[in-house]
Design a protein around this motif. Sequence first.
Motif: not given
Length: 570
Positions: A461-471
Amino acid sequence: MASEGALLKEGNPRGHSMDRRRFMTLLGSSTALTNLSAIRPSRSSSPNDKRSGRGEEISEQDANPIAIHPENPKYFLFRGKPIVLVAATEHYGSVVNRRFDFMRYLEEAADKKQTLTRLFLLFRELQSARNPYSPLKPDSPDFVAPYPRRGPLRAMDGEPIYDLDEWNGEYFDRLHRFLTASSDLGIVVELTLFSNSYSDQVWALNPLRDKNNLQRIGAVEWQEYASLKNPELVARQIAFAQKIVQETSGFDNVYYEISNEPGGGLPGHVTPLQVDEWQEKLAEVIRGELQKLNRRHLVVGQNAFSYAPHFSQKFDDSFSGSMLDAVNVHPLPNLIVAGRTYQLGNFMSKELQLGEFRDFFLAINLRRKPAISDEDNAASLYRDDVGWTIHRKRAWTAVMCGAHYDYIDFSIQSGREAGTEESRRNIRSWMRYLSEFIHSFDFIHARPAPDWIANPPSPLVVSALIKEAKDYVAYLADGREISDPGCGHPVSGEIMFSVPEGTYDVRTYSPAAGVYSRAKRISGGNQIRFELPTFEHDIVLRVTREAAGTESARVPSSQRGRAWTVESFF
């Protein structure tokens, strides 16, 4: 937490009791009010000075309590910094249990980077054979109430009866010392004013029941406690709420929960709507008292659940209405958002339900208020690696979906306020790793992105947080229940993800060990294949863009235009 000792039999209007495990199993299948300003203050109550994180007095202008972050309404701002609330808290009895050494508890919690603790201010839990030793279940002589005990009459617990016309100096002294210590350690405190009463046996412990106080206030059945039906009782509840605000709003590290687990709908008793009318009144009282003091603390909670025809709780109004600044969620079956019903696991069942858990918190992430997975009790009773691992997975999943997380650590008891050696080595350290990790990430400018990872191996089960083009951060957890023979077996396989053009470092992180792998330099602009190292239960993938000018690896010309494979390097 609802009482384990006694809960209503389903469909029984007489209020006969049953243990909470049985009840939670069933979960799956304006009256004018008097302001009692004449109540005499406690002699030991200290002035309500503004306090800094070091316990120093600070000016009214500079003292800003924890607030909603102005750039991202899913998070909080505390002392000028963004904060995620993460805790494995004691069972809420730090102040009301005379035997509990709260300094020892708080110091250990601060060492584990916990940012929250929850504190019950009036409710007392019923002792039970199954879980008898929590801090909220003191023996009667050791229960410290906001009201002093006066004889010669006896309350229902055999101790002297309460006098509701006076405040108890010992109680407010403990409260002030607890909040000062929490403030000095940088720990936020959720102050819970009231709670569901759950049963006649639990109601028998409450100072506001008529047989327990000299004034004979509270001659109602337990189901009516959280309602406006009895004006004299409501007046005393209002006076208590006002007193708490007066005594605590000088601290910048507190916010107020109206009621723990409010509920209605039992046959012949108040409806959930009537319970919410009571909550609305108390929210108005809390904010009114804060306004008098020129303070702006948060008011949190949840709209009332329904007991009938079976347990269910709708969250749309909690997020859309004006009563609450932030929403507490107790993860249970039959939670409803936008017409969809989510099954988040039965009470103390060792049910993981990680896919449903993730989907629920993704759904409420679309709403403009912080969401706190408050008091997760999926496996809290089980003080072992299996139960603790369930809570590690749910904690990471909640945080990776933009929420906050708290669960009761029952290893913390009077005399063992720092938990056990085993709990400190496991769940308490795991919560530290989560807190350290998320506070190393710019979550304010990130968003949940559950589809960032493509084609994960089937148990994950995948969950994710992204800061676009950074982290970019993805949490991948084995979602198999403990009843599945494969649960806990090693997991490996290939995943795919994409990042924009640029140079990135790829690392994995162990939620159980709190360590990163060494980094591998990659280039973005193409779909990237990544071979997961073999792991058990869960792993974190972090992909961070390198700053301009840093020496970096380039994608070989032979690899351009097709997926770039990152070999296992762990």
